[in-house]
Design a protein around this motif. Structure first.
Motif, PDB file in Angstrom:
ATOM      1  N   ASP A 111      -7.604  16.105 -14.260  1.00 24.01           N
ATOM      2  CA  ASP A 111      -8.727  16.821 -15.159  1.00 24.01           C
ATOM      3  C   ASP A 111      -8.201  17.853 -15.872  1.00 24.01           C
ATOM      4  OD1 ASP A 111      -8.575  18.890 -13.151  1.00 24.01           O
ATOM      5  OD2 ASP A 111      -9.709  17.661 -11.822  1.00 24.01           O
ATOM      6  N   SER A 112      -6.989  18.282 -15.760  1.00 20.60           N
ATOM      7  CA  SER A 112      -6.473  19.315 -16.709  1.00 20.60           C
ATOM      8  C   SER A 112      -5.386  18.760 -17.657  1.00 20.60           C
ATOM      9  CB  SER A 112      -6.141  20.584 -15.716  1.00 20.60           C
ATOM     10  OG  SER A 112      -4.870  20.186 -15.032  1.00 20.60           O
ATOM     11  N   GLY A 131       0.824  20.541  -0.347  1.00 20.33           N
ATOM     12  CA  GLY A 131      -0.464  20.652  -0.771  1.00 20.33           C
ATOM     13  C   GLY A 131      -1.448  21.285   0.123  1.00 20.33           C
ATOM     14  N   GLU A 180       9.244  13.620   3.064  1.00 25.80           N
ATOM     15  CA  GLU A 180       7.969  13.209   2.481  1.00 25.80           C
ATOM     16  C   GLU A 180       7.428  12.026   3.213  1.00 25.80           C
ATOM     17  OE1 GLU A 180       5.393  13.457  -0.143  1.00 25.80           O
ATOM     18  OE2 GLU A 180       4.777  11.926   0.883  1.00 25.80           O
ATOM     19  N   THR A 181       6.155  12.300   3.727  1.00 27.33           N
ATOM     20  CA  THR A 181       5.464  11.220   4.608  1.00 27.33           C
ATOM     21  C   THR A 181       5.547   9.783   4.162  1.00 27.33           C
ATOM     22  OG1 THR A 181       4.057  12.813   5.649  1.00 27.33           O
ATOM     23  CG2 THR A 181       3.370  10.341   5.632  1.00 27.33           C
ATOM     24  N   TRP A 201      -2.233  23.488 -11.410  1.00 26.68           N
ATOM     25  CA  TRP A 201      -1.686  23.764 -10.114  1.00 26.68           C
ATOM     26  C   TRP A 201      -0.234  24.016 -10.570  1.00 26.68           C
ATOM     27  CZ3 TRP A 201      -3.397  23.384  -4.943  1.00 26.68           C
ATOM     28  CH2 TRP A 201      -2.356  23.675  -4.131  1.00 26.68           C
ATOM     29  N   GLY A 260       2.766  12.388  -4.256  1.00 23.44           N
ATOM     30  CA  GLY A 260       1.507  13.103  -3.484  1.00 23.44           C
ATOM     31  C   GLY A 260       0.175  12.419  -4.149  1.00 23.44           C
ATOM     32  N   THR A 261      -0.504  13.618  -4.470  1.00 24.70           N
ATOM     33  CA  THR A 261      -2.092  13.152  -4.701  1.00 24.70           C
ATOM     34  C   THR A 261      -1.790  12.044  -5.812  1.00 24.70           C
ATOM     35  OG1 THR A 261      -2.540  15.404  -4.856  1.00 24.70           O
ATOM     36  CG2 THR A 261      -3.799  14.157  -6.576  1.00 24.70           C
ATOM     37  N   ILE A 288       3.914  16.955  -6.943  1.00 28.09           N
ATOM     38  CA  ILE A 288       4.251  17.907  -7.968  1.00 28.09           C
ATOM     39  C   ILE A 288       5.000  19.029  -7.502  1.00 28.09           C
ATOM     40  CG2 ILE A 288       2.283  19.104  -8.380  1.00 28.09           C
ATOM     41  CD1 ILE A 288       3.424  17.427 -11.316  1.00 28.09           C
ATOM     42  N   SER A 289       4.852  19.794  -6.385  1.00 21.87           N
ATOM     43  CA  SER A 289       5.260  20.634  -5.974  1.00 21.87           C
ATOM     44  C   SER A 289       6.581  20.690  -5.317  1.00 21.87           C
ATOM     45  CB  SER A 289       4.587  21.598  -4.966  1.00 21.87           C
ATOM     46  OG  SER A 289       3.209  21.927  -5.351  1.00 21.87           O
ATOM     47  N   HIS A 332      -3.969  13.694   3.643  1.00 21.75           N
ATOM     48  CA  HIS A 332      -3.798  12.578   2.448  1.00 21.75           C
ATOM     49  C   HIS A 332      -4.143  11.420   3.389  1.00 21.75           C
ATOM     50  CE1 HIS A 332      -1.102  13.914  -0.950  1.00 21.75           C
ATOM     51  NE2 HIS A 332      -1.422  14.971  -0.386  1.00 21.75           N
ATOM     52  N   GLY A 342      -0.198  21.304   6.378  1.00 22.07           N
ATOM     53  CA  GLY A 342       0.363  19.690   6.552  1.00 22.07           C
ATOM     54  C   GLY A 342       0.380  19.178   8.142  1.00 22.07           C
ATOM     55  N   PHE A 355      -0.083  21.030 -16.712  1.00 27.29           N
ATOM     56  CA  PHE A 355      -0.001  20.466 -15.404  1.00 27.29           C
ATOM     57  C   PHE A 355       1.549  19.794 -15.165  1.00 27.29           C
ATOM     58  CE2 PHE A 355      -0.160  17.269 -12.191  1.00 27.29           C
ATOM     59  CZ  PHE A 355      -0.745  17.961 -11.119  1.00 27.29           C
ATOM     60  N   ARG A 410     -14.052  24.355  -9.686  1.00 28.87           N
ATOM     61  CA  ARG A 410     -13.231  23.934 -10.995  1.00 28.87           C
ATOM     62  C   ARG A 410     -14.229  23.052 -11.819  1.00 28.87           C
ATOM     63  NH1 ARG A 410      -7.948  22.711 -10.720  1.00 28.87           N
ATOM     64  NH2 ARG A 410      -7.467  21.239 -12.168  1.00 28.87           N
ATOM     65  N   ILE A 449       6.651  15.635   8.781  1.00 28.20           N
ATOM     66  CA  ILE A 449       7.168  16.582   9.478  1.00 28.20           C
ATOM     67  C   ILE A 449       6.071  17.084  10.590  1.00 28.20           C
ATOM     68  CG2 ILE A 449       7.603  19.305   9.306  1.00 28.20           C
ATOM     69  CD1 ILE A 449       8.440  18.701   6.546  1.00 28.20           C
TER      70      ILE A 449
HETATM   71  C1  LIG Z   1      -7.734  13.036  -7.876  1.00 27.39           C
HETATM   72  C2  LIG Z   1      -7.152  14.370  -8.197  1.00 27.39           C
HETATM   73  C3  LIG Z   1      -7.052  14.889  -9.162  1.00 27.39           C
HETATM   74  C4  LIG Z   1      -6.604  16.368  -9.394  1.00 27.39           C
HETATM   75  N1  LIG Z   1      -6.536  16.638 -10.816  1.00 27.39           N
HETATM   76  C5  LIG Z   1      -5.687  17.753 -10.856  1.00 27.39           C
HETATM   77  C6  LIG Z   1      -5.504  18.416 -12.247  1.00 27.39           C
HETATM   78  O1  LIG Z   1      -5.756  17.758 -13.191  1.00 27.39           O
HETATM   79  N2  LIG Z   1      -4.918  19.457 -12.493  1.00 27.39           N
HETATM   80  C7  LIG Z   1      -4.800  20.295 -11.401  1.00 27.39           C
HETATM   81  O2  LIG Z   1      -4.353  21.460 -11.655  1.00 27.39           O
HETATM   82  N3  LIG Z   1      -4.934  19.712 -10.221  1.00 27.39           N
HETATM   83  C8  LIG Z   1      -5.438  18.778  -9.834  1.00 27.39           C
HETATM   84  N4  LIG Z   1      -5.692  18.303  -8.723  1.00 27.39           N
HETATM   85  C9  LIG Z   1      -5.116  19.014  -7.453  1.00 27.39           C
HETATM   86  C10 LIG Z   1      -3.738  18.522  -7.008  1.00 27.39           C
HETATM   87  O3  LIG Z   1      -4.009  17.868  -5.737  1.00 27.39           O
HETATM   88  C11 LIG Z   1      -2.741  19.430  -7.425  1.00 27.39           C
HETATM   89  O4  LIG Z   1      -2.702  20.007  -8.715  1.00 27.39           O
HETATM   90  C12 LIG Z   1      -1.331  18.967  -7.239  1.00 27.39           C
HETATM   91  O5  LIG Z   1      -1.315  17.450  -7.338  1.00 27.39           O
HETATM   92  C13 LIG Z   1      -1.018  19.365  -5.597  1.00 27.39           C
HETATM   93  O6  LIG Z   1       0.390  18.958  -5.543  1.00 27.39           O
HETATM   94  P1  LIG Z   1       1.354  19.291  -4.306  1.00 27.39           P
HETATM   95  O7  LIG Z   1       2.710  18.729  -4.547  1.00 27.39           O
HETATM   96  O8  LIG Z   1       1.221  20.866  -4.030  1.00 27.39           O
HETATM   97  O9  LIG Z   1       0.388  18.603  -3.153  1.00 27.39           O
HETATM   98  P2  LIG Z   1       0.179  17.027  -3.122  1.00 27.39           P
HETATM   99  O10 LIG Z   1      -0.175  16.146  -4.133  1.00 27.39           O
HETATM  100  O11 LIG Z   1      -1.133  16.862  -2.048  1.00 27.39           O
HETATM  101  O12 LIG Z   1       1.347  16.603  -2.601  1.00 27.39           O
HETATM  102  C14 LIG Z   1       1.781  17.012  -1.142  1.00 27.39           C
HETATM  103  C15 LIG Z   1       2.768  15.768  -0.556  1.00 27.39           C
HETATM  104  O13 LIG Z   1       3.344  16.393   0.726  1.00 27.39           O
HETATM  105  C16 LIG Z   1       3.269  15.167   1.726  1.00 27.39           C
HETATM  106  N5  LIG Z   1       3.019  15.858   3.020  1.00 27.39           N
HETATM  107  C17 LIG Z   1       2.167  16.601   3.663  1.00 27.39           C
HETATM  108  N6  LIG Z   1       2.153  16.967   4.870  1.00 27.39           N
HETATM  109  C18 LIG Z   1       3.297  16.612   4.870  1.00 27.39           C
HETATM  110  C19 LIG Z   1       4.266  16.563   6.456  1.00 27.39           C
HETATM  111  N7  LIG Z   1       3.704  17.195   7.473  1.00 27.39           N
HETATM  112  N8  LIG Z   1       5.331  16.116   6.459  1.00 27.39           N
HETATM  113  C20 LIG Z   1       5.955  15.237   5.250  1.00 27.39           C
HETATM  114  N9  LIG Z   1       5.218  15.243   4.157  1.00 27.39           N
HETATM  115  C21 LIG Z   1       4.150  15.769   4.019  1.00 27.39           C
HETATM  116  C22 LIG Z   1       2.035  14.571   1.160  1.00 27.39           C
HETATM  117  O14 LIG Z   1       2.323  13.126   1.783  1.00 27.39           O
HETATM  118  C23 LIG Z   1       2.276  14.645  -0.280  1.00 27.39           C
HETATM  119  O15 LIG Z   1       2.929  13.641  -0.950  1.00 27.39           O
HETATM  120  C24 LIG Z   1      -6.265  16.923  -8.394  1.00 27.39           C
HETATM  121  C25 LIG Z   1      -6.270  16.588  -7.122  1.00 27.39           C
HETATM  122  C26 LIG Z   1      -6.633  15.312  -6.950  1.00 27.39           C
HETATM  123  C27 LIG Z   1      -7.227  14.734  -5.365  1.00 27.39           C
END
Ligand SMILES: Cc1cc2nc3c(=O)[nH]c(=O)nc-3n(C[C@H](O)[C@H](O)[C@H](O)COP(=O)(O)OP(=O)(O)OC[C@H]3O[C@@H](n4cnc5c(N)ncnc54)[C@H](O)[C@@H]3O)c2cc1C
Length: 500
Positions: free
Chosen positions: A69-70, A153, A49-50, A405, A56-57, A27-28, A157, A364, A75, A306, A116
């Motif tokens: 959960d939010s 994140g 992206e891996t 997040w 992601g999550t 999502i980020s 993962h 990461g 979100f 949380r 990466i």
């Molecule tokens: C089951 C679950 C439910 C959740 N529910 C909520 C919610 O309801 N509300 C909330 O606010 N938060 C929630 N969270 C927290 C959640 O992780 C974050 O809100 C959000 O999804 C994070 O997004 P992100 O893109 O920053 O990271 P991530 O979702 O972790 O995605 C990161 C991506 O980067 C990639 N990556 C990592 N390292 C590398 C690398 N070296 N090279 C290339 N790619 C890489 C990964 O493969 C992944 O696809 C939840 C978490 C979990 C595990």
């Protein structure tokens, strides 16, 4: 829009150059890509992206019942209305993200199966050199970029966190971590023990209860939950009035955030009253005779961890129906038939699920270096939880825990785009946050104050995270309500930013 990077071929191989390189397409990362296209037109960028897909999550976790959960009004991104029930399944979230990618033609910027492995900054060239391994060919590919936007994140993962308990190998059935849910796990009419009491356990249990013989939530200590209808009243009313979805999204977000801020303040100012509110909602489902004191009354103040939202009280309904139960005890050891507890009771099970959390991964698992020196983020001080002292042209998105997040994804993106545009206008090629003279005697503290927020994975990994100072500029304060005003007011000429 410049999509293609420039390709340079030298004796050491081919290197592609992009103005900005994004790590991750969760999502980020997808949010970062959207904001770059809209706020920094003409900027060339790529997201690596891996995994084989975005999300992601929400693509990593595939356990039954997986949901947010939010609420998705907050979100979800501020720029794309969420039009369904607030608590959403992973599939619904992925659909929403897919629409964002399609509507904004972002897929041409994303390269999947690219992990990466290394990021090296050179002050001579004012560039990051990024190395990635392709999942499909195993080949190492090289990029250079002016600006590295880390959206990877906060957890690893590839595997979740499972503590080592005595005699685990003796248990005859499968032991499964929800992060690695086997597609073929048959739990029909099986007795299941889920170890853990966080959001994952609370989501899994009602989903499993539908088909298994019985599911037990085994927790060492209880967690707070919020519960209610899976609906936001104001959104429903505005929809009845046929208000435009864009307006509904904005108004609903404001209402949710206002209410959340009031609740957060209550947990600090009147913790006992906040606790009573949470526990009476649980009692409304489970009744006065249920032992809420043992199973649902944590020892900590609300919001130190949380608080998951339980839509329509489904976890409590599962308990009430008898298909699910809660045991609050400690594990002595595993046995062939299940788990022996410290109280002497044995919990028999066909399947054990370890909903015991994540392995924190602050960077990461990327090997970082600045001018040939390996970079340990724990040696840096964070600028507002997104940049780091001594680390040029790099931003990390670390969202909120008490609020969604993604609220911070949008805020950080506004900041990055403003910074990039400022650098373009002034001709700066490098920006590095640095402590100002007035900051030099500032105490350096752990990334998050454990008195404020202390989930297990943060406590286990705190030593890996950057330090925090005692001024708003030098910490991630987890306070959206303050940051929504502070971030847009950041002065790009503040002395914390050293340009070159
Ligand atoms: C089951 C679950 C439910 C959740 N529910 C909520 C919610 O309801 N509300 C909330 O606010 N938060 C929630 N969270 C927290 C959640 O992780 C974050 O809100 C959000 O999804 C994070 O997004 P992100 O893109 O920053 O990271 P991530 O979702 O972790 O995605 C990161 C991506 O980067 C990639 N990556 C990592 N390292 C590398 C690398 N070296 N090279 C290339 N790619 C890489 C990964 O493969 C992944 O696809 C939840 C978490 C979990 C595990």
């Amino acid at each position: 829009m410049n999509v293609q990077g420039q390709v340079h071929t030298t004796a050491s191989g081919t290197t592609e150059h992009f103005d900005v390189l994004i790590a991750g397409a969760g999502i980020s990362g997808v949010g970062a890509a959207y904001h770059l296209t809209t706020q920094c037109p003409g900027t060339s960028f790529v997201a690596l992206e891996t995994q084989k897909t975005f999300g992601g999550t929400w693509s990593t976790h595939r356990y039954p019942g997986i949901r947010s959960d939010s609420d998705l009004h907050t979100f979800g991104y501020r720029f794309k209305p969420w039009t369904s029930a607030p608590i959403a399944s992973a599939a619904e979230i992925l659909k929403y993200m897919g629409e964002v990618i399609e509507e904004n033609d972002l897929s041409r910027h994303i390269r999947y199966q690219h992990t990466i492995t290394a990021a090296k900054w050179s002050s001579e060239q004012n560039l990051w050199t990024i190395e990635a391994t392709r999942g499909d060919t195993g080949e190492t590919v090289r990029f250079t970029t002016n600006f590295f936007w880390m959206c990877q994140g906060y957890y690893r993962h590839t595997e979740g966190y499972t503590p080592e308990w005595k005699d685990m190998a003796r248990f005859k059935g499968p032991i499964v971590h929800p992060q690695k849910w086997p597609d073929d796990l048959d739990y029909n009419n099986k007795r299941i023990v889920v170890i853990g009491s966080g959001a994952t356990a609370a989501t899994l249990i009602p989903a499993l209860a539908k088909d298994c013989a019985h599911v037990t939530m085994l927790q060492r200590s209880p967690t707070y939950f919020r519960t209610g209808r899976n609906a936001i009243e104001i959104a429903e009313q505005l929809r009845l009035l046929q208000v435009d979805e864009k307006w509904i999204h904005e108004i609903t977000r404001r209402k949710i955030l206002f209410d959340q801020d009031a609740f957060t303040r209550k947990t600090f100012e009147e913790p006992e009253a906040a606790k009573k509110d949470l526990l009476s909602a649980v009692e409304a489902y489970l009744g006065k005779d249920y032992d809420i004191a043992t199973h649902f009354t944590p020892k900590y103040r609300p919001w130190r961890q949380r608080i998951a939202f339980i839509p329509d009280g489904d976890l409590f309904q599962g308990i009430k129906s008898g298909k699910a139960s809660v045991v609050t005890d400690e594990i002595d050891r595993f046995t062939e038939k299940g788990i022996l507890l410290k109280s002497g009771r044995e919990l028999e099970a066909d399947i054990i699920i370890t909903a015991t959390g994540f392995n924190l991964s602050a960077n990461g698992d990327i090997e970082f270096a600045v001018d040939g020196k390996p970079l340990d983020f724990a040696d840096t001080v964070t600028y507002r939880g997104m940049m780091f002292t001594g680390v040029p042209n790099l931003v990390w998105v670390f969202g909120y825990f008490r609020a969604s997040w993604t609220l911070r994804v949008d805020l950080v993106a506004d900041f990055v785009c403003k910074l990039l545009n400022h650098m373009k206008q002034t001709g700066a090629r490098k920006v590095t946050p640095a402590l100002r003279p007035e900051d030099h005697n500032m105490p350096l503290l752990p990334w998050i104050d454990p008195e404020n927020f202390n989930p297990g994975y943060m406590m286990r990994g705190m030593h890996l995270l950057p330090k925090r100072g005692d001024k708003p500029e030098w910490q991630h304060n987890q306070d959206y309500w303050a940051e929504k005003d502070e971030f847009p007011a950041i002065d790009m000429n503040d002395h914390v930013f050293v340009y070159g």
